[in-house]
Design an enzyme around this catalytic site. Structure first.
Site, PDB file in Angstrom:
ATOM      1  N   TRP A  10      43.288  93.857  26.245  1.00  0.00           N
ATOM      2  CA  TRP A  10      44.110  93.765  27.461  1.00  0.00           C
ATOM      3  C   TRP A  10      45.404  92.988  27.216  1.00  0.00           C
ATOM      4  O   TRP A  10      46.244  92.895  28.113  1.00  0.00           O
ATOM      5  CB  TRP A  10      43.305  93.112  28.591  1.00  0.00           C
ATOM      6  CG  TRP A  10      42.155  93.944  29.080  1.00  0.00           C
ATOM      7  CD1 TRP A  10      41.815  95.208  28.664  1.00  0.00           C
ATOM      8  CD2 TRP A  10      41.193  93.585  30.090  1.00  0.00           C
ATOM      9  NE1 TRP A  10      40.699  95.648  29.349  1.00  0.00           N
ATOM     10  CE2 TRP A  10      40.295  94.673  30.224  1.00  0.00           C
ATOM     11  CE3 TRP A  10      40.996  92.455  30.883  1.00  0.00           C
ATOM     12  CZ2 TRP A  10      39.222  94.656  31.123  1.00  0.00           C
ATOM     13  CZ3 TRP A  10      39.935  92.424  31.787  1.00  0.00           C
ATOM     14  CH2 TRP A  10      39.062  93.526  31.908  1.00  0.00           C
ATOM     15  N   GLU A  94      50.199  91.843  16.108  1.00  0.00           N
ATOM     16  CA  GLU A  94      51.063  91.008  16.961  1.00  0.00           C
ATOM     17  C   GLU A  94      50.878  89.535  16.622  1.00  0.00           C
ATOM     18  O   GLU A  94      51.838  88.757  16.658  1.00  0.00           O
ATOM     19  CB  GLU A  94      50.773  91.308  18.449  1.00  0.00           C
ATOM     20  CG  GLU A  94      51.351  92.664  18.846  1.00  0.00           C
ATOM     21  CD  GLU A  94      50.686  93.348  20.028  1.00  0.00           C
ATOM     22  OE1 GLU A  94      49.950  92.705  20.799  1.00  0.00           O
ATOM     23  OE2 GLU A  94      50.897  94.575  20.179  1.00  0.00           O
ATOM     24  N   SER A 210      47.988 103.657  19.956  1.00  0.00           N
ATOM     25  CA  SER A 210      48.265 104.723  20.930  1.00  0.00           C
ATOM     26  C   SER A 210      47.114 105.721  21.042  1.00  0.00           C
ATOM     27  O   SER A 210      47.345 106.921  21.248  1.00  0.00           O
ATOM     28  CB  SER A 210      49.591 105.425  20.609  1.00  0.00           C
ATOM     29  OG  SER A 210      50.648 104.489  20.671  1.00  0.00           O
ATOM     30  N   GLY A 231      44.761  99.594  23.356  1.00  0.00           N
ATOM     31  CA  GLY A 231      45.634  98.668  24.074  1.00  0.00           C
ATOM     32  C   GLY A 231      45.962  99.210  25.448  1.00  0.00           C
ATOM     33  O   GLY A 231      45.158  99.118  26.386  1.00  0.00           O
ATOM     34  N   GLY A 232      47.123  99.836  25.586  1.00  0.00           N
ATOM     35  CA  GLY A 232      47.622 100.302  26.883  1.00  0.00           C
ATOM     36  C   GLY A 232      46.600 101.073  27.706  1.00  0.00           C
ATOM     37  O   GLY A 232      46.418 100.803  28.905  1.00  0.00           O
TER      38      GLY A 232
HETATM   39  C1  PEP Z   1      46.469  97.328  20.071  1.00  0.00           C
HETATM   40  O1  PEP Z   1      47.342  96.530  20.373  1.00  0.00           O
HETATM   41  O2  PEP Z   1      45.451  96.928  19.477  1.00  0.00           O
HETATM   42  C2  PEP Z   1      46.672  98.740  20.391  1.00  0.00           C
HETATM   43  C3  PEP Z   1      45.947  99.625  19.757  1.00  0.00           C
HETATM   44  O3  PEP Z   1      47.610  99.044  21.360  1.00  0.00           O
HETATM   45  P1  PEP Z   1      47.988 100.511  21.941  1.00  0.00           P
HETATM   46  O4  PEP Z   1      46.695 101.256  22.159  1.00  0.00           O
HETATM   47  O5  PEP Z   1      48.708 100.227  23.200  1.00  0.00           O
HETATM   48  O6  PEP Z   1      48.824 101.180  20.899  1.00  0.00           O
END
Ligand code: PEP
Length: 247
Positions: A10, A94, A210, A231-232
């Site tokens: 999150w 990150e 993604s 993530g998102g």
């Molecule tokens: C993540 O930050 O672990 C990630 C996979 O983000 P997203 O799914 O938004 O690319």
């Protein structure tokens, strides 16, 4: 035993009431899910979500490897454990890029997590420049060598790996099926070479970058992809649950 996992990161999103609502919406699903679900909320919500005693496991996105001490603003490994978290993310790109976490520090966090019976999800992944130079497999296996290379096979069996190409995180650009399977197979082969056939076969390797309700089934159909770190798309209960039903 290799498990199927869908985990939601999150990140630094959601106010308290939103976090509780999201967790409860995910928990209220009536349709059976054939994988283990984990969410990684902001750490200040862990204890509250844990009190709900749901079936979705809770983890933290970050922690400090020491038990206690003068580390203003940090949350210790023992505090994480005492608040009910079962999983910890380590080595997320990150944390590496924004907060300067090195492979050495990631290794310390893994050791600390394991000695406190927390399951580390060890993130690895290359930048676009590294991929364009065709160095991606060497880069990722070197990250693994420097972070988990010292573990025993037994210790490894308490870890999971998440392959997250940096160029795919939050960009809407997913690795192709061939790119994901190539890297997951290379990671598994490296693990087999270092820890033995069985240890490499048994570990769960998640894909992140993604991943969403539209592409999860293709990715999860790859023989070496055992689920996703999302993530998102994990900020919406319906999308997250759809991903969880994509095996
Ligand atoms: C993540 O930050 O672990 C990630 C996979 O983000 P997203 O799914 O938004 O690319």
């Amino acid at each position: 035993m290799r498990k199927k996992i869908v985990a939601g990161n999150w990140k630094m999103n959601l106010l308290p009431v939103e976090a509780v609502n999201l967790y409860e919406q995910m928990e209220s699903s009536q349709v059976p899910i054939g994988c283990e679900l984990i969410v990684f909320p902001p750490a200040i919500y862990v204890a509250t979500l844990n009190e709900r005693q749901g079936s979705i496991f809770i983890g933290v996105q970050n922690f400090h490897p020491e038990e206690s001490g003068a580390f203003t603003g940090e949350i210790s490994v023992s505090q994480v454990r005492a608040c009910g978290a079962k999983y910890v993310l380590v080595g997320h790109s990150e944390r590496r890029m924004i907060f300067g976490e090195s492979n050495g520090f990631v290794k310390e966090k893994i050791d600390s997590a394991l000695s406190h019976q927390l399951v580390p999800i060890v993130c690895c992944g290359e930048s676009l420049a590294v991929r364009e130079d065709n160095e991606h497999i060497d880069f990722v296996t070197n990250q693994l060598a420097e972070t988990i290379g010292h573990l025993t096979a037994l210790e490894l069996s308490h870890c999971m790996i998440a392959y997250e190409p940096i160029w795919a995180i939050g960009t809407g650009r997913t690795a192709s099926i061939a790119q994901a399977q190539e890297m997951h197979a290379a990671i598994r082969q490296w693990l087999k070479n270092h820890f033995g056939e069985l240890a490499g076969e048994d570990i769960s390797i998640l894909y992140g970058g993604s991943c969403n309700a539209a592409n999860a089934s293709e990715l999860f159909a790859c023989p070496d992809v055992d689920g996703g770190l999302i993530g998102g798309a994990s900020l919406d209960a319906a999308s997250f649950l759809k991903i969880a039903r994509s095996f």
